[in-house]
Scaffold this active site. Sequence first.
Site, PDB file in Angstrom:
ATOM      1  N   SER A 180      -7.181  14.702  15.579  1.00  0.00           N
ATOM      2  CA  SER A 180      -8.201  15.440  16.395  1.00  0.00           C
ATOM      3  C   SER A 180      -8.837  14.219  17.312  1.00  0.00           C
ATOM      4  O   SER A 180      -8.788  12.978  17.301  1.00  0.00           O
ATOM      5  CB  SER A 180      -9.314  16.016  15.607  1.00  0.00           C
ATOM      6  OG  SER A 180      -9.806  15.052  14.748  1.00  0.00           O
ATOM      7  N   ARG A 197      -3.578   4.959  -3.770  1.00  0.00           N
ATOM      8  CA  ARG A 197      -4.807   5.125  -3.199  1.00  0.00           C
ATOM      9  C   ARG A 197      -5.044   6.615  -2.660  1.00  0.00           C
ATOM     10  O   ARG A 197      -6.004   6.668  -1.874  1.00  0.00           O
ATOM     11  CB  ARG A 197      -5.371   4.244  -1.943  1.00  0.00           C
ATOM     12  CG  ARG A 197      -5.418   2.602  -2.602  1.00  0.00           C
ATOM     13  CD  ARG A 197      -6.000   1.822  -1.345  1.00  0.00           C
ATOM     14  NE  ARG A 197      -5.895   0.287  -1.815  1.00  0.00           N
ATOM     15  CZ  ARG A 197      -6.679  -0.495  -1.980  1.00  0.00           C
ATOM     16  NH1 ARG A 197      -7.928  -0.017  -1.274  1.00  0.00           N
ATOM     17  NH2 ARG A 197      -6.925  -1.821  -2.335  1.00  0.00           N
ATOM     18  N   ARG A 213       1.131   9.831  15.994  1.00  0.00           N
ATOM     19  CA  ARG A 213       0.020  10.134  15.186  1.00  0.00           C
ATOM     20  C   ARG A 213      -0.085  11.686  15.756  1.00  0.00           C
ATOM     21  O   ARG A 213      -0.050  12.095  16.902  1.00  0.00           O
ATOM     22  CB  ARG A 213      -1.206   9.298  15.835  1.00  0.00           C
ATOM     23  CG  ARG A 213      -2.545   9.757  15.954  1.00  0.00           C
ATOM     24  CD  ARG A 213      -3.545   8.782  15.986  1.00  0.00           C
ATOM     25  NE  ARG A 213      -4.882   9.342  16.145  1.00  0.00           N
ATOM     26  CZ  ARG A 213      -5.612  10.138  15.470  1.00  0.00           C
ATOM     27  NH1 ARG A 213      -5.267  10.419  14.143  1.00  0.00           N
ATOM     28  NH2 ARG A 213      -6.760  10.492  15.756  1.00  0.00           N
ATOM     29  N   ILE A 214      -0.646  12.312  14.632  1.00  0.00           N
ATOM     30  CA  ILE A 214      -1.158  13.941  15.223  1.00  0.00           C
ATOM     31  C   ILE A 214      -2.694  13.841  14.649  1.00  0.00           C
ATOM     32  O   ILE A 214      -2.725  13.710  13.434  1.00  0.00           O
ATOM     33  CB  ILE A 214      -0.340  14.790  14.400  1.00  0.00           C
ATOM     34  CG1 ILE A 214       0.137  14.398  12.924  1.00  0.00           C
ATOM     35  CG2 ILE A 214       1.051  14.912  15.175  1.00  0.00           C
ATOM     36  CD1 ILE A 214       1.021  15.471  12.264  1.00  0.00           C
ATOM     37  N   GLU A 222      -7.675   5.978  16.467  1.00  0.00           N
ATOM     38  CA  GLU A 222      -6.567   5.185  16.026  1.00  0.00           C
ATOM     39  C   GLU A 222      -5.356   4.608  16.869  1.00  0.00           C
ATOM     40  O   GLU A 222      -4.438   3.879  16.616  1.00  0.00           O
ATOM     41  CB  GLU A 222      -5.896   5.816  14.891  1.00  0.00           C
ATOM     42  CG  GLU A 222      -6.634   6.160  13.734  1.00  0.00           C
ATOM     43  CD  GLU A 222      -7.808   7.397  13.952  1.00  0.00           C
ATOM     44  OE1 GLU A 222      -7.697   8.125  14.799  1.00  0.00           O
ATOM     45  OE2 GLU A 222      -8.633   7.364  12.704  1.00  0.00           O
ATOM     46  N   GLU A 279     -10.985   9.087  20.149  1.00  0.00           N
ATOM     47  CA  GLU A 279     -10.256   9.305  18.815  1.00  0.00           C
ATOM     48  C   GLU A 279     -10.200   7.905  18.343  1.00  0.00           C
ATOM     49  O   GLU A 279     -11.044   6.790  18.838  1.00  0.00           O
ATOM     50  CB  GLU A 279      -9.091   9.755  18.782  1.00  0.00           C
ATOM     51  CG  GLU A 279      -7.630   9.289  19.626  1.00  0.00           C
ATOM     52  CD  GLU A 279      -7.363   8.007  18.821  1.00  0.00           C
ATOM     53  OE1 GLU A 279      -6.425   8.127  17.994  1.00  0.00           O
ATOM     54  OE2 GLU A 279      -7.630   6.952  19.395  1.00  0.00           O
ATOM     55  N   SER A 300     -11.231  18.691  18.955  1.00  0.00           N
ATOM     56  CA  SER A 300     -12.038  19.281  17.854  1.00  0.00           C
ATOM     57  C   SER A 300     -13.427  19.402  18.381  1.00  0.00           C
ATOM     58  O   SER A 300     -14.132  20.125  17.800  1.00  0.00           O
ATOM     59  CB  SER A 300     -11.738  18.616  16.541  1.00  0.00           C
ATOM     60  OG  SER A 300     -12.249  17.174  16.740  1.00  0.00           O
ATOM     61  N   ASP A 301     -13.833  18.424  19.140  1.00  0.00           N
ATOM     62  CA  ASP A 301     -15.231  18.571  19.684  1.00  0.00           C
ATOM     63  C   ASP A 301     -15.182  18.021  20.796  1.00  0.00           C
ATOM     64  O   ASP A 301     -14.440  17.528  21.500  1.00  0.00           O
ATOM     65  CB  ASP A 301     -16.168  17.704  18.687  1.00  0.00           C
ATOM     66  CG  ASP A 301     -15.780  16.295  18.397  1.00  0.00           C
ATOM     67  OD1 ASP A 301     -14.824  16.112  17.544  1.00  0.00           O
ATOM     68  OD2 ASP A 301     -16.067  15.528  19.131  1.00  0.00           O
ATOM     69  N   HIS A 341       0.856  -1.500  -0.008  1.00  0.00           N
ATOM     70  CA  HIS A 341       0.003  -0.123  -0.019  1.00  0.00           C
ATOM     71  C   HIS A 341       0.943   1.521  -0.053  1.00  0.00           C
ATOM     72  O   HIS A 341       0.327   2.401  -0.056  1.00  0.00           O
ATOM     73  CB  HIS A 341      -0.924  -0.107   1.231  1.00  0.00           C
ATOM     74  CG  HIS A 341      -1.992  -1.169   1.037  1.00  0.00           C
ATOM     75  ND1 HIS A 341      -1.512  -2.392   1.716  1.00  0.00           N
ATOM     76  CD2 HIS A 341      -3.297  -1.235   0.475  1.00  0.00           C
ATOM     77  CE1 HIS A 341      -2.642  -3.153   1.625  1.00  0.00           C
ATOM     78  NE2 HIS A 341      -3.388  -2.710   0.919  1.00  0.00           N
ATOM     79  N   ARG A 383      -3.831  16.570   4.939  1.00  0.00           N
ATOM     80  CA  ARG A 383      -2.975  17.310   6.008  1.00  0.00           C
ATOM     81  C   ARG A 383      -1.581  16.854   6.083  1.00  0.00           C
ATOM     82  O   ARG A 383      -0.696  17.643   6.570  1.00  0.00           O
ATOM     83  CB  ARG A 383      -3.603  17.030   7.437  1.00  0.00           C
ATOM     84  CG  ARG A 383      -5.101  17.619   7.632  1.00  0.00           C
ATOM     85  CD  ARG A 383      -5.288  17.670   9.033  1.00  0.00           C
ATOM     86  NE  ARG A 383      -6.422  18.553   9.049  1.00  0.00           N
ATOM     87  CZ  ARG A 383      -6.805  18.918  10.306  1.00  0.00           C
ATOM     88  NH1 ARG A 383      -6.529  18.129  11.492  1.00  0.00           N
ATOM     89  NH2 ARG A 383      -8.132  19.966  10.364  1.00  0.00           N
ATOM     90  N   GLY A 428      -4.371  11.416  10.274  1.00  0.00           N
ATOM     91  CA  GLY A 428      -5.336  10.794   9.520  1.00  0.00           C
ATOM     92  C   GLY A 428      -5.430  11.272   8.096  1.00  0.00           C
ATOM     93  O   GLY A 428      -5.861  10.281   7.125  1.00  0.00           O
ATOM     94  N   GLU A 449     -23.144   4.400  19.493  1.00  0.00           N
ATOM     95  CA  GLU A 449     -24.571   4.285  20.105  1.00  0.00           C
ATOM     96  C   GLU A 449     -24.293   3.574  21.464  1.00  0.00           C
ATOM     97  O   GLU A 449     -25.473   2.825  21.880  1.00  0.00           O
ATOM     98  CB  GLU A 449     -24.926   3.003  19.084  1.00  0.00           C
ATOM     99  CG  GLU A 449     -25.262   3.261  17.647  1.00  0.00           C
ATOM    100  CD  GLU A 449     -26.342   4.123  17.198  1.00  0.00           C
ATOM    101  OE1 GLU A 449     -27.365   4.033  18.364  1.00  0.00           O
ATOM    102  OE2 GLU A 449     -26.573   4.886  16.189  1.00  0.00           O
ATOM    103  N   ARG A 488      -9.206  24.422  13.195  1.00  0.00           N
ATOM    104  CA  ARG A 488      -8.837  23.098  13.361  1.00  0.00           C
ATOM    105  C   ARG A 488      -7.263  23.331  12.492  1.00  0.00           C
ATOM    106  O   ARG A 488      -6.322  22.652  13.048  1.00  0.00           O
ATOM    107  CB  ARG A 488      -9.482  22.301  12.499  1.00  0.00           C
ATOM    108  CG  ARG A 488     -10.797  21.926  13.063  1.00  0.00           C
ATOM    109  CD  ARG A 488     -11.587  21.040  12.269  1.00  0.00           C
ATOM    110  NE  ARG A 488     -13.001  20.958  13.004  1.00  0.00           N
ATOM    111  CZ  ARG A 488     -13.713  19.836  13.141  1.00  0.00           C
ATOM    112  NH1 ARG A 488     -13.338  18.996  13.171  1.00  0.00           N
ATOM    113  NH2 ARG A 488     -14.792  20.058  14.114  1.00  0.00           N
TER     114      ARG A 488
HETATM  115  N1  HPA Z   1     -15.201  10.410  18.387  1.00  0.00           N
HETATM  116  C1  HPA Z   1     -14.316   9.470  17.498  1.00  0.00           C
HETATM  117  N2  HPA Z   1     -13.267  10.370  17.021  1.00  0.00           N
HETATM  118  C2  HPA Z   1     -13.227  11.282  17.075  1.00  0.00           C
HETATM  119  C3  HPA Z   1     -14.009  12.361  17.718  1.00  0.00           C
HETATM  120  C4  HPA Z   1     -15.397  11.818  18.280  1.00  0.00           C
HETATM  121  O1  HPA Z   1     -16.127  12.359  18.871  1.00  0.00           O
HETATM  122  N3  HPA Z   1     -13.642  13.775  17.509  1.00  0.00           N
HETATM  123  C5  HPA Z   1     -12.320  13.532  16.889  1.00  0.00           C
HETATM  124  N4  HPA Z   1     -11.980  12.141  16.591  1.00  0.00           N
END
Ligand code: HPA
Length: 234
Positions: free
Chosen positions: A90, A43, A87-88, A181, A179, A203-204, A4, A24, A20, A162, A217
Amino acid sequence: MSIHIGAKPGDIAETVLLPGDPRRAKWAAETFLQDARLVNEVRGMLGYTGTWNGHPVTIHGSGMGMPSLSIYVNELIRDYDAKTLIRIGSCGAMQKSVKLRDVVLAMTASTMSTPSRGIFRELSYAPVADWSLLRAAAAAAESRDIATHVGGIYSSDVFYDERPDLNDQMMRHGILAVEMEAAELYTLAARYGRRALAVLTVSDHLVTEEALPSEDRERSFGDMVEIALTAAFA
Ligand code: HPA
């Protein structure tokens, strides 16, 4: 060449940063490396090699999720002899004390499963960061005045989760962020005696439900690249 990764032998540096998103990888290589050149585009998973302060560095996309990262990290280690893999990426914060834009350094990565799960059978293996990288990254983040948290994270197989009951238990047990990974990266690094770390920015937020706008970001992402590069060569 591996299955790959189209890079020639010697085209991949011993130190590899793994965002990821392949675009980036391109942005980080063009922004932070000298003489960056494209070494892989199989790919659409872009990889670049250049130098940072004279040190050879590869920045290569991992894709999203542990099955994708596992393919690239297996080949980077087994076919190209990568020695330090950072790894870098979010993450979603799982504690109120962890704010948007903060950096999370993953000391451990809990999971329900990784691509390596099968080999452990009944063992609940604890994927762990390399201490020398973790310590150096914490120092690099602190010297930049970036709010930083060091602790356990959760590597999930799903973004659209879920299992709110499971999130509640993780929050109760101090998991900082989620995250998708790090656990497999740490497991593969341990298996092959390599150094690994995940440097993440929030990021969230799973508690407050806030999210970073896309222009923020990019700035946070730059901070992570600098922390990762500084830690790799500390
Ligand atoms: N869930 C899973 N992976 C993520 C999230 C999340 O809320 N935010 C950034 N990577």
